[in-house]
Design an enzyme around this catalytic site. Structure first.
Site, PDB file in Angstrom:
ATOM      1  N   ASP A  86       0.881  -1.169   0.000  1.00  0.00           N
ATOM      2  CA  ASP A  86       0.000   0.000   0.000  1.00  0.00           C
ATOM      3  C   ASP A  86       0.918   1.218   0.000  1.00  0.00           C
ATOM      4  O   ASP A  86       1.686   1.431   0.949  1.00  0.00           O
ATOM      5  CB  ASP A  86      -0.862  -0.060   1.272  1.00  0.00           C
ATOM      6  CG  ASP A  86      -1.687   1.198   1.478  1.00  0.00           C
ATOM      7  OD1 ASP A  86      -1.519   2.171   0.712  1.00  0.00           O
ATOM      8  OD2 ASP A  86      -2.492   1.213   2.433  1.00  0.00           O
ATOM      9  N   VAL A  87       0.848   2.036  -1.065  1.00  0.00           N
ATOM     10  CA  VAL A  87       1.797   3.150  -1.187  1.00  0.00           C
ATOM     11  C   VAL A  87       1.604   4.221  -0.117  1.00  0.00           C
ATOM     12  O   VAL A  87       2.474   5.074   0.069  1.00  0.00           O
ATOM     13  CB  VAL A  87       1.746   3.816  -2.589  1.00  0.00           C
ATOM     14  CG1 VAL A  87       2.240   2.873  -3.668  1.00  0.00           C
ATOM     15  CG2 VAL A  87       0.342   4.351  -2.895  1.00  0.00           C
ATOM     16  N   ASN A 113       2.433   5.997  -9.909  1.00  0.00           N
ATOM     17  CA  ASN A 113       1.198   5.958 -10.698  1.00  0.00           C
ATOM     18  C   ASN A 113      -0.036   5.591  -9.882  1.00  0.00           C
ATOM     19  O   ASN A 113      -1.143   5.951 -10.256  1.00  0.00           O
ATOM     20  CB  ASN A 113       1.400   4.944 -11.836  1.00  0.00           C
ATOM     21  CG  ASN A 113       0.108   4.564 -12.511  1.00  0.00           C
ATOM     22  OD1 ASN A 113      -0.426   5.336 -13.305  1.00  0.00           O
ATOM     23  ND2 ASN A 113      -0.427   3.397 -12.171  1.00  0.00           N
ATOM     24  N   TYR A 186     -10.291  14.165  -5.517  1.00  0.00           N
ATOM     25  CA  TYR A 186      -9.384  13.732  -6.585  1.00  0.00           C
ATOM     26  C   TYR A 186      -8.650  14.935  -7.188  1.00  0.00           C
ATOM     27  O   TYR A 186      -7.423  14.932  -7.346  1.00  0.00           O
ATOM     28  CB  TYR A 186     -10.191  12.994  -7.654  1.00  0.00           C
ATOM     29  CG  TYR A 186      -9.356  12.404  -8.767  1.00  0.00           C
ATOM     30  CD1 TYR A 186      -8.737  11.174  -8.614  1.00  0.00           C
ATOM     31  CD2 TYR A 186      -9.203  13.078  -9.977  1.00  0.00           C
ATOM     32  CE1 TYR A 186      -7.978  10.623  -9.636  1.00  0.00           C
ATOM     33  CE2 TYR A 186      -8.454  12.539 -11.004  1.00  0.00           C
ATOM     34  CZ  TYR A 186      -7.844  11.309 -10.833  1.00  0.00           C
ATOM     35  OH  TYR A 186      -7.090  10.765 -11.844  1.00  0.00           O
ATOM     36  N   LYS A 190      -4.563  15.829  -7.161  1.00  0.00           N
ATOM     37  CA  LYS A 190      -3.734  16.006  -8.363  1.00  0.00           C
ATOM     38  C   LYS A 190      -3.143  17.419  -8.421  1.00  0.00           C
ATOM     39  O   LYS A 190      -2.018  17.605  -8.899  1.00  0.00           O
ATOM     40  CB  LYS A 190      -4.549  15.698  -9.621  1.00  0.00           C
ATOM     41  CG  LYS A 190      -5.014  14.235  -9.704  1.00  0.00           C
ATOM     42  CD  LYS A 190      -3.853  13.250  -9.663  1.00  0.00           C
ATOM     43  CE  LYS A 190      -4.308  11.807  -9.879  1.00  0.00           C
ATOM     44  NZ  LYS A 190      -3.197  10.838  -9.860  1.00  0.00           N
TER      45      LYS A 190
HETATM   46  C1  BGC Z   1      -9.706  10.526 -14.267  1.00  0.00           C
HETATM   47  C2  BGC Z   1     -10.719   9.930 -15.214  1.00  0.00           C
HETATM   48  C3  BGC Z   1     -11.280  11.004 -16.123  1.00  0.00           C
HETATM   49  C4  BGC Z   1     -10.202  11.832 -16.766  1.00  0.00           C
HETATM   50  C5  BGC Z   1     -10.718  12.980 -17.585  1.00  0.00           C
HETATM   51  C6  BGC Z   1      -8.697  11.292 -15.050  1.00  0.00           C
HETATM   52  O1  BGC Z   1      -7.713  11.797 -14.209  1.00  0.00           O
HETATM   53  O2  BGC Z   1      -9.112   9.492 -13.499  1.00  0.00           O
HETATM   54  O3  BGC Z   1     -11.733   9.300 -14.484  1.00  0.00           O
HETATM   55  O4  BGC Z   1     -12.063  10.404 -17.147  1.00  0.00           O
HETATM   56  O5  BGC Z   1      -9.339  12.335 -15.760  1.00  0.00           O
HETATM   57  O6  BGC Z   1     -11.761  13.671 -16.959  1.00  0.00           O
END
Ligand code: BGC
Length: 288
Positions: A86-87, A113, A186, A190
């Site tokens: 598990d990273v 990744n 998410y 990022k």
């Molecule tokens: C996500 C995907 C998405 C894509 C473009 C990616 O980083 O993991 O689920 O389709 O971005 O929106």
């Protein structure tokens, strides 16, 4: 940091890419986290094709990981093994790097990744889902990058192998820049990867460690199956992709090989968007 190499140590490059070396990763050792499926799987195979020995990290799914190992070994004729970790677990990451040192004698390439999505409307997002995504996507990359930097600095440049002491590729996303309603955890993770990558690149460039990111757009993997599985979903998705096709995992795999190779030796601190133009504000093509 006191032991910064002098300019004289850093120039000219220890090795200039030669015709044979171009896009070759022969003799290099690579770790791909989240390498058992999706984008990571294809990166592992492409790195193998380019001649690197590959460690396929995974968290769950022993069989899938083993299948990638076999594909790499049999198709590419290089060494590979799978490693469960598990990273986001510090001790597990350290154990994984320890084993690479013992098995392969070192590491030259890290592709950080491993990533997850736990989508929810903001006002319904649980703390558990927020934490989970930040821990895997951002803290996991921090832990793996830190161990890689430690290993690269111990090793230094080995001119017969590569111009650089080590190469890191952080897997980011177009959502390091494009806001994404319903996916705040998410997108935040990022966005964090983007600035961690740049700050790290600035910090370790003098040691000839290159740190870059790849930001994929929509790529055909299990993580976003809902976005491409039916013709209707695919059609809707294409409104966001000027190049008018979904990305394939190998599109990302080939970009990773190039970025890790000495062909890209002067590139550090950048993000390569591999997205069919998703970052080009396609909504403005006929508007604004
Ligand atoms: C996500 C995907 C998405 C894509 C473009 C990616 O980083 O993991 O689920 O389709 O971005 O929106």
């Amino acid at each position: 940091m006191t032991d910064r190499p002098s300019a004289a140590d850093c120039y000219p490059p220890a090795v200039l890419p030669s015709p044979e070396r171009q896009l070759s990763l022969k003799g290099q050792k690579a770790l791909v986290t989240g390498g058992s499926s999706g984008i990571g799987r294809e990166i592992a195979i492409e790195l193998g094709w380019a001649g690197a020995d590959v460690v396929v990290n995974y968290n769950s799914g022993d069989e899938e990981a083993q299948e990638v190992v076999e594909a790499v070994e049999q198709r590419c004729g290089v060494r590979a093994y799978a490693h469960q970790a598990d990273v986001s677990d510090e001790a597990a990451v350290q154990g994984m790097f320890q084993r690479i040192q013992e098995t392969f004698g070192g590491i030259d390439i890290l592709v950080a990744n491993a990533g997850v999505q736990r989508d929810a409307a903001f006002d319904e997002m649980s703390l558990a889902d927020w934490d989970m995504v930040l821990r895997v996507n951002l803290t996991g990359q921090f832990l793996c990058c830190r161990e890689a930097v430690r290993a690269f600095r111990r090793k230094g440049v080995v001119p017969e192998v590569s111009c650089a002491a080590g190469k890191i590729i952080c897997m980011s996303s177009v959502h390091d820049s494009i806001p994404w309603a319903g996916h705040a955890n998410y997108a935040a993770s990022k966005g964090g990867v983007l600035m961690m990558m740049k700050s790290l690149a600035q910090e370790v460039a003098a040691w000839r460690i290159r740190v870059n990111a790849i930001s994929p757009g929509a790529v055909r993997t299990p993580i976003n199956r809902d976005a491409w599985e039916t013709p209707e979903a695919y059609h809707a998705l294409m409104k966001l992709v000027p190049y008018n096709r979904i990305g394939e995992p190998s599109d990302i795999g080939r970009a990773a090989v190039w970025l890790a190779s000495d062909y890209a030796d002067y590139i550090t601190g950048t993000t390569l968007y591999v997205d069919g133009g998703m970052m080009l504000y396609p909504g403005f093509e006929a508007g604004g």
